[in-house]
Design a protein around this motif. Sequence first.
Motif, short mmCIF file in Angstrom:
data_model
loop_
_atom_site.label_atom_id
_atom_site.label_comp_id
_atom_site.label_asym_id
_atom_site.label_seq_id
_atom_site.Cartn_x
_atom_site.Cartn_y
_atom_site.Cartn_z
N LEU A 32 0.77 -1.08 -0.08
CA LEU A 32 -0.15 0.04 0.10
C LEU A 32 0.83 1.02 -0.03
O LEU A 32 1.95 1.10 0.73
N VAL A 33 0.30 2.10 -0.67
CA VAL A 33 1.01 3.42 -0.61
C VAL A 33 -0.05 4.30 0.01
O VAL A 33 -1.33 4.58 -0.66
N VAL A 34 0.11 5.13 0.71
CA VAL A 34 -0.75 6.02 1.47
C VAL A 34 -0.29 7.39 1.18
O VAL A 34 0.92 7.78 1.59
N SER A 35 -1.00 8.37 0.65
CA SER A 35 -0.71 9.90 0.52
C SER A 35 -1.75 10.95 1.06
O SER A 35 -3.07 10.45 1.00
N ASP A 36 -1.42 11.75 1.40
CA ASP A 36 -2.19 12.97 2.17
C ASP A 36 -2.50 14.02 0.88
O ASP A 36 -3.25 14.78 0.90
N VAL A 37 -1.65 13.89 -0.15
CA VAL A 37 -1.88 14.90 -1.21
C VAL A 37 -2.23 14.29 -2.54
O VAL A 37 -1.56 13.42 -3.29
N ILE A 56 -5.57 9.72 1.34
CA ILE A 56 -6.23 9.97 2.50
C ILE A 56 -6.37 11.45 2.74
O ILE A 56 -4.99 11.65 3.42
N GLU A 57 -7.13 12.37 2.71
CA GLU A 57 -6.82 13.90 2.92
C GLU A 57 -7.36 14.34 4.37
O GLU A 57 -8.61 13.88 4.55
N ARG A 58 -6.51 14.98 4.92
CA ARG A 58 -6.79 15.74 6.40
C ARG A 58 -8.02 16.33 6.03
O ARG A 58 -8.99 16.51 7.00
N LYS A 59 -8.10 17.09 5.27
CA LYS A 59 -9.47 18.19 5.10
C LYS A 59 -10.74 17.38 4.87
O LYS A 59 -11.79 17.89 5.09
N ASN A 60 -10.98 16.14 4.53
CA ASN A 60 -11.90 15.46 4.63
C ASN A 60 -12.46 14.70 5.95
O ASN A 60 -13.50 14.05 5.91
#
Length: 200
Positions: A32-37, A56-60
């Motif tokens: 898995l690769v997880v990105s917030d951007v 997976i974005e923090r703003k959501n």
Amino acid sequence: MNIAVFCSGNGTNLQAIIDSQKKGYIKADIRLVVSDVPDCYSLTRAKNAGIKALVIERKNFKTKKDFELKILKALKKENIGLVVLAGYMRMLSGDFISAYENKILNIHPALLPSFKGSHGIKDAFEYGVKITGPTVHFVTLDMDAGPVILQSPVKVTEDDTEETLAEVIHEEEHKIYPRAIQLFVEGKLKIEGRKVRILD
Ligand code: GRF
């Protein structure tokens, strides 16, 4: 062992890890690769390598807790045994770190404990050090402060600019991060207080 790599940017370390795994040097599954951007190049690298990638974005999320719970759920689903931070520009909470205690690695582009923070290369260069270089360490609650696994010294030459220095440091990163990951996978890293013993 299943590995998740967290990224926010270009992902040259992710690429080095993928390449090392493909060559058989890292004997584990990059699951898995997880990105917030959402549009970072790391995601393209994951896609090109056929690795599942999640944005997976923090703003959501209303709270940091909810945001991290979403990530933890994804890690659990893939049965992740090691989290590798590779240019992931967010601090993880104590709860997250406890969930993966001693199973989260990070790479920092300076010789810790010097020049912590997000401008390690620039800060070392401007300070005028003669030797700098990357550090791989376990992640603990305090930023860039966990037990050191590997470091690689890089000489700063008279001709260096911040950019040329960054290039050399990144080359070293791409060597020591895969090495540290494989040591972890082989169970060869033993944490003893602040120190990491590398078993033969
Ligand atoms: C690296 O310099 C690493 O030390 C720091 O973030 C940078 C990530 O670069 N933590 P890249 O995205 O792997 O190219």
